[in-house]
Design a protein around this motif. Structure first.
Motif: not given
Length: 322
Positions: A86-96, A109-121
């Motif tokens: 999720x942190x990388x997604x935020x970085x790429x979003x700003x970069x693009x 990738x590797x979507x599970x309960x440990x990162x789902x909330x971050x991606x969804x937010x």
């Protein structure tokens, strides 16, 4: 065709999703020229295909590629970026920046309960600010999904989280190689993923939980070549047939030579199309069962409507086999 078909086309249009490393310097030329046969969707990968020390260079190249594609004005396939966290997604979003408008969405990738909330937010936040919908395609490939003792519960909880942003979930995908790696397994050209019992069980569970509400895409086939009748292609065709009968739609591709095989597999048989149309435009007053067009199988309005919806959409997008 009447208005009975309510299935959204876009999830089916992903088809064979071709992966390319974000460092690929020749992909813009190929996309602008339209030289990749049967290309329906493409993902610029910033994850497993990129060494950690090359990540920054890959991000820069990604932005350059997208800017060049915007300037070209060319007709393009569905475009995605596979990020890492999720942190990388935020970085790429700003970069693009504005170049993100060219994307259909992000592959997670590797979507599970440990990162789902971050991606969804993040995807909720981005869609509140954008006039064009941005989608996600989560990949189920983590150890927590593979673990048999808690698999169904874990998948159920993941689905609950995705259901909250269902309008933004284009496909649910599975990572066959990642699951195989957990157990130190690898199939040959003569074998298919469903012969690997422990992996088959995971895939079956994913379909069971998700396929009623989402298009679920099949695991990658890691063999390719120039000969369309070669052993690699025969193996791919066999696995695609098993993908289809087990409820998967579309497949991850790692080489352009795989795309025509995947595309052809998504075309529908004429007898299936004709029966689907008959089911969706049912005209047997009082009866919910009739003989199919081929004369050797039964059609039931109540049992086959969802199948018919999928067949109709696939025929519309990919055509009917001669």
């Amino acid at each position: 065709m009447d208005n009975n078909v309510i299935v959204d086309e876009l999830p089916y249009r992903v088809g064979g999703l071709l992966y390319t490393p974000a460092l690929n310097e020749s992909i813009v030329r190929k996309l602008v020229a339209g030289s990749i046969k049967n290309l329906t969707s493409l993902v610029f990968c910033l994850e497993d295909s990129i060494m950690d020390e090359s990540l920054e260079a890959a991000e820069i190249r990604l932005k350059q590629n997208l800017n060049e594609l915007m300037e070209s004005g060319a007709e393009l396939p569905l475009l995605f970026v596979r990020i890492r966290t999720p942190e990388h997604m935020a970085k790429v979003h700003e970069l693009l920046g504005d170049a993100e408008k060219l994307l259909t969405g992000y592959v997670l990738p590797k979507f599970d309960l440990s990162n789902a909330d971050g991606y969804i937010s993040l995807i909720k936040k981005y869609n509140r600010k954008s006039l064009e919908k941005l989608y996600i395609m989560p990949i189920l490939e983590s150890g927590s999904v593979a673990e048999m003792s808690g698999r169904i519960e874990t998948l159920g909880l993941i689905k609950q989280k995705l259901d909250a942003v269902r309008e933004y979930v284009l496909n649910v995908r599975v990572g066959g190689n990642d699951f195989s790696n957990i157990f130190g397994l690898r199939r040959s050209k003569k074998q298919n993923i469903y012969q690997v019992g422990v992996i088959r069980d995971i895939l079956t569970a994913v379909v069971n939980v998700f396929a009623r509400d989402y298009v679920v895409s099949a695991a990658v086939w890691e063999y390719f070549g120039k000969d369309a009748d070669g052993e690699w292609a025969e193996g791919l065709r066999n696995e695609l047939e098993l993908d289809r009968i087990n409820g998967f739609i579309g497949k991850t591709a790692i080489h352009p030579s795989q795309l025509p095989v995947i595309y052809d597999s998504m075309k529908v048989e004429r007898c299936d199309y004709e029966d689907a149309c008959a089911i969706l435009n049912w005209k047997h007053d009082g009866l919910a069962v009739s003989k199919g067009g081929s004369g050797d199988r039964m059609n039931e309005k109540k049992c086959h409507t969802r199948w018919a919806e999928k067949i109709f959409i696939l025929a519309k997008v990919y055509g009917i086999k001669d």
